[in-house]
Design a protein around this motif. Structure first.
Motif, PDB file in Angstrom:
ATOM      1  N   THR A 108       0.821  -1.066  -0.047  1.00 18.57           N
ATOM      2  CA  THR A 108      -0.117   0.140  -0.049  1.00 18.57           C
ATOM      3  C   THR A 108       0.819   1.449  -0.031  1.00 18.57           C
ATOM      4  OG1 THR A 108      -0.090  -0.097   2.392  1.00 18.57           O
ATOM      5  CG2 THR A 108      -2.173  -0.909   1.085  1.00 18.57           C
ATOM      6  N   ILE A 109       0.389   2.346  -0.792  1.00 19.85           N
ATOM      7  CA  ILE A 109       1.145   3.582  -0.766  1.00 19.85           C
ATOM      8  C   ILE A 109      -0.025   4.626  -0.558  1.00 19.85           C
ATOM      9  CG2 ILE A 109       2.325   5.035  -2.217  1.00 19.85           C
ATOM     10  CD1 ILE A 109       2.536   2.439  -4.148  1.00 19.85           C
ATOM     11  N   GLN A 110       0.503   5.454   0.502  1.00 25.31           N
ATOM     12  CA  GLN A 110      -0.255   6.571   0.713  1.00 25.31           C
ATOM     13  C   GLN A 110       0.592   7.829   1.330  1.00 25.31           C
ATOM     14  OE1 GLN A 110      -1.871   3.790   4.161  1.00 25.31           O
ATOM     15  NE2 GLN A 110      -2.971   5.707   4.382  1.00 25.31           N
ATOM     16  N   GLU A 111      -0.175   9.006   1.254  1.00 26.62           N
ATOM     17  CA  GLU A 111       0.582  10.154   1.732  1.00 26.62           C
ATOM     18  C   GLU A 111       0.990  10.137   3.334  1.00 26.62           C
ATOM     19  OE1 GLU A 111       0.966  14.706   0.682  1.00 26.62           O
ATOM     20  OE2 GLU A 111      -1.010  13.704   0.002  1.00 26.62           O
ATOM     21  N   CYS A 112       1.837  10.169   3.495  1.00 23.05           N
ATOM     22  CA  CYS A 112       2.406  10.474   5.106  1.00 23.05           C
ATOM     23  C   CYS A 112       1.516  10.948   5.914  1.00 23.05           C
ATOM     24  CB  CYS A 112       3.864  10.808   4.806  1.00 23.05           C
ATOM     25  SG  CYS A 112       4.807   9.987   6.516  1.00 23.05           S
ATOM     26  N   PRO A 113       1.159  10.490   7.006  1.00 21.59           N
ATOM     27  CA  PRO A 113       0.174  11.410   7.954  1.00 21.59           C
ATOM     28  C   PRO A 113       1.168  12.470   8.620  1.00 21.59           C
ATOM     29  CG  PRO A 113       0.574   9.171   8.928  1.00 21.59           C
ATOM     30  CD  PRO A 113       1.131   9.249   7.472  1.00 21.59           C
ATOM     31  N   PRO A 114       0.466  13.710   9.197  1.00 26.03           N
ATOM     32  CA  PRO A 114       1.045  14.721   9.803  1.00 26.03           C
ATOM     33  C   PRO A 114       2.064  14.234  10.793  1.00 26.03           C
ATOM     34  CG  PRO A 114      -1.140  15.187   9.201  1.00 26.03           C
ATOM     35  CD  PRO A 114      -1.193  14.210   8.950  1.00 26.03           C
ATOM     36  N   GLU A 115       1.801  13.296  11.510  1.00 23.96           N
ATOM     37  CA  GLU A 115       2.618  13.016  12.790  1.00 23.96           C
ATOM     38  C   GLU A 115       3.833  12.356  12.246  1.00 23.96           C
ATOM     39  OE1 GLU A 115      -0.576   9.843  12.234  1.00 23.96           O
ATOM     40  OE2 GLU A 115      -0.489  12.262  12.508  1.00 23.96           O
ATOM     41  N   LEU A 134       8.201  20.970  21.145  1.00 21.66           N
ATOM     42  CA  LEU A 134       7.860  22.333  20.715  1.00 21.66           C
ATOM     43  C   LEU A 134       6.998  22.102  19.390  1.00 21.66           C
ATOM     44  CD1 LEU A 134      10.304  24.653  22.159  1.00 21.66           C
ATOM     45  CD2 LEU A 134       7.870  24.162  22.953  1.00 21.66           C
ATOM     46  N   LEU A 135       7.706  21.536  18.505  1.00 22.59           N
ATOM     47  CA  LEU A 135       7.100  21.492  17.058  1.00 22.59           C
ATOM     48  C   LEU A 135       5.923  20.638  17.109  1.00 22.59           C
ATOM     49  CD1 LEU A 135       7.755  21.556  13.956  1.00 22.59           C
ATOM     50  CD2 LEU A 135       8.880  19.456  14.053  1.00 22.59           C
ATOM     51  N   GLU A 136       5.839  19.715  17.830  1.00 19.98           N
ATOM     52  CA  GLU A 136       4.398  19.003  17.802  1.00 19.98           C
ATOM     53  C   GLU A 136       3.509  19.756  18.260  1.00 19.98           C
ATOM     54  OE1 GLU A 136       5.246  15.172  19.993  1.00 19.98           O
ATOM     55  OE2 GLU A 136       6.787  14.594  18.324  1.00 19.98           O
ATOM     56  N   LEU A 137       3.606  20.559  19.615  1.00 17.84           N
ATOM     57  CA  LEU A 137       2.610  21.512  20.300  1.00 17.84           C
ATOM     58  C   LEU A 137       2.348  22.610  19.189  1.00 17.84           C
ATOM     59  CD1 LEU A 137       4.285  21.617  23.826  1.00 17.84           C
ATOM     60  CD2 LEU A 137       2.088  20.553  23.029  1.00 17.84           C
ATOM     61  N   ALA A 138       3.296  23.183  18.428  1.00 16.65           N
ATOM     62  CA  ALA A 138       3.141  24.070  17.445  1.00 16.65           C
ATOM     63  C   ALA A 138       2.022  23.637  16.194  1.00 16.65           C
ATOM     64  CB  ALA A 138       4.353  24.855  16.924  1.00 16.65           C
ATOM     65  N   SER A 139       2.178  22.446  16.026  1.00 11.63           N
ATOM     66  CA  SER A 139       1.468  21.769  14.852  1.00 11.63           C
ATOM     67  C   SER A 139       0.009  21.664  15.115  1.00 11.63           C
ATOM     68  CB  SER A 139       2.128  20.580  14.384  1.00 11.63           C
ATOM     69  OG  SER A 139       2.118  19.482  15.239  1.00 11.63           O
ATOM     70  N   ALA A 140      -0.104  21.569  16.745  1.00 12.20           N
ATOM     71  CA  ALA A 140      -1.402  21.108  17.373  1.00 12.20           C
ATOM     72  C   ALA A 140      -2.070  22.524  17.979  1.00 12.20           C
ATOM     73  CB  ALA A 140      -1.297  20.426  18.857  1.00 12.20           C
ATOM     74  N   GLY A 141      -1.357  23.514  17.425  1.00 11.85           N
ATOM     75  CA  GLY A 141      -2.174  25.030  17.493  1.00 11.85           C
ATOM     76  C   GLY A 141      -2.070  25.416  18.973  1.00 11.85           C
ATOM     77  N   LEU A 177       8.052  27.358   9.348  1.00  6.94           N
ATOM     78  CA  LEU A 177       8.417  26.003  10.018  1.00  6.94           C
ATOM     79  C   LEU A 177       7.426  25.008   9.822  1.00  6.94           C
ATOM     80  CD1 LEU A 177      10.360  24.663  11.606  1.00  6.94           C
ATOM     81  CD2 LEU A 177       9.070  25.235  13.803  1.00  6.94           C
ATOM     82  N   LEU A 178       6.320  25.212  10.488  1.00  5.32           N
ATOM     83  CA  LEU A 178       4.963  24.160  10.090  1.00  5.32           C
ATOM     84  C   LEU A 178       4.637  23.983   8.546  1.00  5.32           C
ATOM     85  CD1 LEU A 178       2.744  25.386  12.864  1.00  5.32           C
ATOM     86  CD2 LEU A 178       4.367  23.177  12.909  1.00  5.32           C
ATOM     87  N   ALA A 179       4.714  25.047   7.880  1.00  2.00           N
ATOM     88  CA  ALA A 179       4.601  24.638   6.287  1.00  2.00           C
ATOM     89  C   ALA A 179       5.611  23.757   5.805  1.00  2.00           C
ATOM     90  CB  ALA A 179       4.602  26.195   5.507  1.00  2.00           C
ATOM     91  N   MET A 180       7.047  24.074   6.110  1.00  2.00           N
ATOM     92  CA  MET A 180       8.003  23.235   5.703  1.00  2.00           C
ATOM     93  C   MET A 180       7.817  21.732   6.487  1.00  2.00           C
ATOM     94  SD  MET A 180      12.029  24.457   6.004  1.00  2.00           S
ATOM     95  CE  MET A 180      13.251  23.362   6.128  1.00  2.00           C
ATOM     96  N   ALA A 181       7.495  21.712   7.565  1.00  4.46           N
ATOM     97  CA  ALA A 181       7.738  20.338   8.234  1.00  4.46           C
ATOM     98  C   ALA A 181       6.508  19.532   7.812  1.00  4.46           C
ATOM     99  CB  ALA A 181       7.307  20.455   9.796  1.00  4.46           C
ATOM    100  N   LEU A 182       5.234  20.238   7.584  1.00  2.00           N
ATOM    101  CA  LEU A 182       4.112  19.430   6.971  1.00  2.00           C
ATOM    102  C   LEU A 182       4.014  19.292   5.568  1.00  2.00           C
ATOM    103  CD1 LEU A 182       1.584  20.866   9.829  1.00  2.00           C
ATOM    104  CD2 LEU A 182       2.843  18.655   9.743  1.00  2.00           C
ATOM    105  N   GLY A 183       5.057  19.928   5.064  1.00  2.00           N
ATOM    106  CA  GLY A 183       4.879  19.945   3.628  1.00  2.00           C
ATOM    107  C   GLY A 183       3.700  20.688   2.739  1.00  2.00           C
ATOM    108  N   ILE A 184       3.562  21.732   3.071  1.00  2.00           N
ATOM    109  CA  ILE A 184       2.170  22.598   3.082  1.00  2.00           C
ATOM    110  C   ILE A 184       2.756  23.594   1.893  1.00  2.00           C
ATOM    111  CG2 ILE A 184       0.547  24.280   3.742  1.00  2.00           C
ATOM    112  CD1 ILE A 184       0.354  22.587   6.193  1.00  2.00           C
ATOM    113  N   VAL A 185       2.209  23.761   1.004  1.00  2.00           N
ATOM    114  CA  VAL A 185       2.707  25.126  -0.114  1.00  2.00           C
ATOM    115  C   VAL A 185       2.014  26.157   0.529  1.00  2.00           C
ATOM    116  CG1 VAL A 185       2.383  25.996  -2.429  1.00  2.00           C
ATOM    117  CG2 VAL A 185       2.715  23.439  -2.096  1.00  2.00           C
ATOM    118  N   ALA A 186       2.743  27.485   0.468  1.00  2.00           N
ATOM    119  CA  ALA A 186       2.375  28.763   1.187  1.00  2.00           C
ATOM    120  C   ALA A 186       0.784  28.878   0.481  1.00  2.00           C
ATOM    121  CB  ALA A 186       3.227  29.595   0.762  1.00  2.00           C
ATOM    122  N   GLY A 187      -0.046  29.509   0.952  1.00  2.00           N
ATOM    123  CA  GLY A 187      -1.402  29.940   0.512  1.00  2.00           C
ATOM    124  C   GLY A 187      -2.347  28.814   0.646  1.00  2.00           C
ATOM    125  N   GLU A 188      -2.004  27.605   0.758  1.00  2.00           N
ATOM    126  CA  GLU A 188      -2.766  26.366   1.149  1.00  2.00           C
ATOM    127  C   GLU A 188      -3.652  26.230   2.255  1.00  2.00           C
ATOM    128  OE1 GLU A 188      -1.731  21.974   0.365  1.00  2.00           O
ATOM    129  OE2 GLU A 188      -0.729  23.217  -1.351  1.00  2.00           O
TER     130      GLU A 188
END
Length: 191
Positions: A108-115, A134-141, A177-188
């Motif tokens: 099976t192939i799937q996108e990596c979950p955020p954690e 701290l990175l995990e806490l920041a990702s949780a808001g 930092l979170l955009a980079m860590a989570l693979g999010i394109v700016a504006g997404e």
């Protein structure tokens, strides 16, 4: 597979998952309709297995090693698929359809979950345990105050820790930092 704009760059929307089945000789014997979208993002396998991506062969070989009692690691891998995105591949043995036959392997192939992406990011940049937290806490808001309370420290210490993380990762803000860590394109995501 579709794409949508993300701050001038197109980003592929992948199906939730794909499944590829392999026989004893590592030849493809079945696949879901979404498999080709995923396989195009992976590396071609070595000869004579060019039809099967190297990453698929890797997890399939790991499953065979487990079955042979040679290695006890999971038959799974995380791989970079471009644009800051990661995929998770997992291999397992299918149930036998007929007695005496060797059941195929399913990958099976799937996108990596955020954690898992956060874990991989923290490993890549060598973040120590407190900075990982701290990175995990920041990702949780979590707010700076909540992070300080969680770590039993002051907000100033949290801010200093983030400055170190920013310097190590080459970013200037938590959003970057979170955009980079989570693979999010700016504006997404609204980060």
């Amino acid at each position: 597979m579709t794409s949508h704009p993300g701050n001038g760059a197109s980003r592929l929307e992948l199906p939730p998952q794909a499944v590829l089945t392999l026989d004893e000789d590592m030849a493809v014997v079945g696949e879901t309709a979404s498999t080709r979208d995923w396989l195009d993002l992976l590396q071609p396998g070595p000869r004579p297995y060019q039809a099967v991506p190297a990453e698929v062969l890797n997890v399939a070989a790991q499953l065979l090693a487990r079955e042979a009692g040679v290695d006890d690691h999971d038959a799974a891998a995380r791989v970079h698929i471009g644009s800051g995105r990661w995929a998770v591949l997992r291999a397992t043995r299918m149930s036998a359809a007929a007695s005496g036959s060797t059941p195929p392997l399913a990958v099976t192939i799937q996108e990596c979950p955020p954690e898992a992406r956060l874990d991989m990011f923290a490993r890549c940049f060598g973040l120590p345990p407190r900075q990982r937290e701290l990175l995990e806490l920041a990702s949780a808001g979590a707010s700076t105050a909540a992070m300080a309370e969680s770590q039993g420290t002051s907000v100033y210490t949290v801010q200093d820790q983030f400055k170190q993380i920013f310097e190590n990762c080459g970013v200037r803000s938590r959003a970057s930092l979170l955009a980079m860590a989570l693979g999010i394109v700016a504006g997404e995501s609204g980060l």
